[in-house]
Design an enzyme around this catalytic site. Structure first.
Site, short mmCIF file in Angstrom:
data_model
loop_
_atom_site.label_atom_id
_atom_site.label_comp_id
_atom_site.label_asym_id
_atom_site.label_seq_id
_atom_site.Cartn_x
_atom_site.Cartn_y
_atom_site.Cartn_z
N ASP A 122 -6.47 6.12 5.47
CA ASP A 122 -6.14 4.90 4.76
C ASP A 122 -5.20 4.02 5.57
OD1 ASP A 122 -7.63 5.98 2.70
OD2 ASP A 122 -5.88 6.73 1.63
N LEU A 123 -5.12 2.76 5.19
CA LEU A 123 -4.26 1.79 5.88
C LEU A 123 -2.82 2.28 5.97
CD1 LEU A 123 -4.07 -1.13 7.08
CD2 LEU A 123 -3.48 -1.89 4.76
#
Length: 234
Positions: A106-107
């Site tokens: 994920d970011l």
């Protein structure tokens, strides 16, 4: 000049299995020097221009695939291109093209990420049937309930899913710090597992994949090649 099969060339550069590459080729979605080719066994070399017409992605023929480990920093997206965020590929600005990330983080998640130009190898790492272990360290909003060990070991049914997660191994390192080993890669899986039990993941870091651990001296944004022994684990 050395040649390789067209399906192997596409698999190495496009991030798919040889079987998936063959399907693309038989559909006429791969061109060689501008001409659609449906023969997966066709031999191509570095002098040929091979392109996946489906996504207009040029691929190149290489004699030897490349394998890297990256300490993915927070704030970069796991993709080869994005219009809004910097991608993990910005860390490889001095490498030749054709690389792509294996799986995703994920970011706001950091840690170990493989990057390669070998699609078949990437498929072996991520294939659900192989149940490759992935180890994460998570900081939680609330202290971890010791009962989560048994709950996660039995599998939990996440919202929107039809089947429970595979058994996972939880180790409580401190009241709000845990280490979780999972054997699959569902969307936001670690965060959703804790959310299903009323807790929230504040920060998340992947520290190992399939027996390969993230070195302590590899700083966020840095990468190194995998050793031949490490690459051979998959």
């Amino acid at each position: 000049m050395e040649t390789i099969r067209l399906d192997k060339c596409v698999a190495q550069n496009y991030g798919c299995s040889r079987r998936e590459a063959g399907i693309l080729i038989r559909k006429g979605l791969v061109t060689v020097n501008g001409v659609p080719v449906r023969d997966a066994a066709l031999k191509v070399s570095g002098a040929d221009q091979v392109r996946n017409a489906e996504q207009d992605l040029e691929v190149v023929t290489r004699e030897a695939p490349r394998y890297f480990m990256l300490n993915k920093p927070r704030g970069v997206i796991t993709a080869t291109d994005d219009s809004e965020h910097s991608t993990v590929m910005s860390c490889f600005w001095n490498e030749a093209g054709g690389l792509f990330p294996v799986g995703r983080l994920d970011l706001d998640t950091e840690g170990l990420l493989f990057v390669t130009d070998d699609g078949a190898w990437a498929h072996r790492v991520t294939a659900p049937s192989r149940k490759c272990p992935k180890v994460y360290e998570a900081e939680l909003e609330n202290p971890a309930d010791p009962g989560l060990k048994e709950i996660f070991a039995a599998g939990v049914l996440l919202r929107g899913e039809k089947t429970p997660t595979l058994p996972a191994d939880l180790e409580i390192l401190a009241p709000n710090l845990v280490r979780l080993t999972i054997y699959e890669g569902r969307y936001h899986q670690v965060k959703r597992m804790f959310a299903s039990q009323g807790n929230h993941v504040i920060s998340l870091k992947r520290i190992a994949i399939g027996g390969i651990a993230l070195p302590e001296d590899l700083l966020p944004g840095e990468y190194r090649p995998l050793t031949p022994e490490e690459a051979a684990l998959f």
